[in-house]
Design a protein around this motif. Structure first.
Motif, PDB file in Angstrom:
ATOM      1  N   ARG A 150       0.838  -1.210   0.000  1.00  0.00           N
ATOM      2  CA  ARG A 150       0.000   0.000   0.000  1.00  0.00           C
ATOM      3  C   ARG A 150       0.869   1.255   0.000  1.00  0.00           C
ATOM      4  NH1 ARG A 150      -5.493  -1.072   1.918  1.00  0.00           N
ATOM      5  NH2 ARG A 150      -5.722   1.000   2.824  1.00  0.00           N
ATOM      6  N   GLN A 151       1.913   1.255   0.810  1.00  0.00           N
ATOM      7  CA  GLN A 151       2.775   2.430   0.882  1.00  0.00           C
ATOM      8  C   GLN A 151       3.530   2.656  -0.424  1.00  0.00           C
ATOM      9  OE1 GLN A 151       5.100   1.726   4.393  1.00  0.00           O
ATOM     10  NE2 GLN A 151       3.436   2.279   5.783  1.00  0.00           N
ATOM     11  N   HIS A 152       4.030   1.590  -1.028  1.00  0.00           N
ATOM     12  CA  HIS A 152       4.751   1.735  -2.297  1.00  0.00           C
ATOM     13  C   HIS A 152       3.810   2.269  -3.387  1.00  0.00           C
ATOM     14  CE1 HIS A 152       7.968  -0.019  -0.262  1.00  0.00           C
ATOM     15  NE2 HIS A 152       8.015  -1.215  -0.790  1.00  0.00           N
ATOM     16  N   ALA A 153       2.554   1.828  -3.375  1.00  0.00           N
ATOM     17  CA  ALA A 153       1.591   2.303  -4.370  1.00  0.00           C
ATOM     18  C   ALA A 153       1.371   3.805  -4.231  1.00  0.00           C
ATOM     19  CB  ALA A 153       0.269   1.548  -4.218  1.00  0.00           C
ATOM     20  N   GLN A 154       1.323   4.281  -3.003  1.00  0.00           N
ATOM     21  CA  GLN A 154       1.116   5.712  -2.768  1.00  0.00           C
ATOM     22  C   GLN A 154       2.343   6.524  -3.177  1.00  0.00           C
ATOM     23  OE1 GLN A 154      -1.094   6.213   1.244  1.00  0.00           O
ATOM     24  NE2 GLN A 154      -0.726   4.013   1.074  1.00  0.00           N
TER      25      GLN A 154
END
Length: 453
Positions: A150-154
């Motif tokens: 999720r963090q990498h996607a953001q």
């Protein structure tokens, strides 16, 4: 080579070493940074040597706004929890966020990033969502490692949109092994190394002591700050709920050694004179979110006292779902009105100071003022072109007063990042802007249907 030369505008450089405003010009090199800022008009030779010339006569140009405290992933969750304080609003917002996939989070974050750019906000400190469940009964986000996917996607979403940012991640709370938490940070820093360094201004920590069950969270954050040289912005003393418990946790940061110029307090409303004095003596900064603080009935931060103590203060737009309209002009005017009403004193919020806090002040608080926040040589050419005649605001008696008090998004003619136009009025240059909006509507409609509305 001069890639862009802008002339004819009244410039609000927010440069502490020169008086604003003045009619002048500035040039931009091929690295997107400002190479000259001067009063008057450029020479014919200087105009001829520029690859692009922008005649901005009649406009006012200021630096791109810095949102020193933002949650871009909430861009698709506006209007929720509309009569709630912080924790009720969090529950309403997370209803549609927690079921989201990493790809859903990508599109929601990119939607938030392009909304910022359209509205003149060119740099953001962005708190990412790690998929943690919030328990309002104990005010905690749980005790597991946040989701790296999720963090990498953001992170991808912000850079794909063309927004400059500090990418802030929450560390584990509670009883997660320290080695697992440090590995999480290592992977985050590693992923950030592949991002465009002109857009990703750094990785940062989302301080979580306000919601932590033990002082171990403060110790872990301090270790990460020191080991990796990261800024840590902590949501702290935001709400009047559980106030005695919140204030007691200030000692956790103090005892861990976190108090330093690397620590930024987000909100910092329910303070005491002793807390302010201790934080200021250690060189800490803060970020002020007046629109969010009013919307959630959190209170009014003691900005005059905090600044008088010597703390650096920036301004942020906070969650797009509790500020609702990410409008830096409205944020400035809300802050001015709240402080002047609270103190019954117009000098509690000088107009020029508030503009500084939403630009250079935010950059100074985050430690990135060498790159953004002002129109100075060496900084990125991020700027807003504002036309006080479209629609007409009347005579410009004082450009700072007109810019902050009389202008708004309706006067924003164009937004530039690194000397490149990213928005003209409400229209983004990005050819994928329409797809981003469609993706957000479709994906959140699916989540809502799965939840039964």
């Amino acid at each position: 080579m001069t890639e862009l030369l802008v002339h004819g505008a009244t410039l609000l450089t927010v440069d502490p070493e020169r008086p604003d405003p003045f009619v002048g010009w500035f040039s931009v090199g091929d690295d997107g940074r400002i190479t000259a800022v001067e009063p008057g008009e450029p020479t014919p030779e200087q105009l001829a040597q520029a690859a692009e010339v922008l005649d901005a006569g009649g406009t006012i140009i200021g630096p791109g706004f810095v949102s020193a405290h933002s949650h871009l992933f909430t861009s698709g969750s506006r209007g929720l929890g509309m009569d709630s304080t912080l924790y009720g609003w969090i529950e309403a917002m997370l209803r549609y966020v927690l079921p989201a996939s990493p790809e859903d989070m990508y599109w929601c974050t990119r939607h938030g990033a392009q909304d910022f750019l359209r509205n003149g906000i060119t740099t953001a400190y962005d708190f990412t969502d790690g998929g943690l469940q919030f328990d309002p009964s104990i005010a905690s986000f749980g005790d597991r490692i946040p989701s790296l996917d999720r963090q990498h996607a953001q992170l991808r979403a912000k850079t794909d949109a063309g927004l400059r940012s500090l990418h802030s991640v929450m560390l584990a709370q509670g009883h997660v092994p320290r080695a697992d938490a440090l590995a999480h940070v290592e992977e985050t820093v590693g992923a950030a190394a592949d991002a465009d360094p002109s857009l990703l201004l750094g990785v940062a920590v989302s301080g979580a002591v306000q919601w932590a069950p033990t002082p171990d969270t403060a110790a872990l954050e301090t270790e990460v700050m020191r080991r990796y040289g990261l800024v840590n912005q902590a949501h702290f003393l935001e709400t009047a709920e559980m106030l005695d418990l919140q204030r007691s946790k200030f000692a956790w940061y103090a005892d861990s050694g976190a108090l330093s110029p690397q620590l930024v307090f987000g909100h910092f409303i329910q303070t005491t004179p002793e807390i302010i004095a201790t934080a200021a003596a250690a060189g800490c900064a803060m970020s002020w979110q007046p629109m969010s603080n009013g919307r959630l009935a959190s209170g009014v931060a003691s900005i005059p006292e905090i600044r008088a103590a010597g703390m650096r203060v920036g301004m942020g737009l906070d969650d797009q779902s509790c500020t609702d309209v990410a409008d830096p002009w409205n944020n400035m005017r809300t802050g001015i009105a709240l402080l002047r009403a609270q103190y019954k004193d117009p000098t509690a919020a000088p107009v020029g100071d508030v503009l500084m806090m939403h630009t250079r002040g935010g950059a100074e608080a985050l430690g990135v003022d060498g790159d953004v926040g002002s129109l100075r040589v060496g900084r990125y050419a991020d700027f807003c072109v504002v036309d006080p005649r479209r629609p007409d605001t009347g005579p410009v008696w004082d450009a700072v007063g007109t810019y902050v008090l009389a202008c708004s998004l309706r006067n924003l003619r164009s937004v530039w990042v690194g000397g490149k136009a990213v928005a003209h009025g409400a229209d983004l240059v990005d050819p994928q802007a329409g797809e981003v909006e469609s993706q957000v509507h479709e994906r959140l409609a699916r989540i809502a249907a799965d939840l039964g509305g």
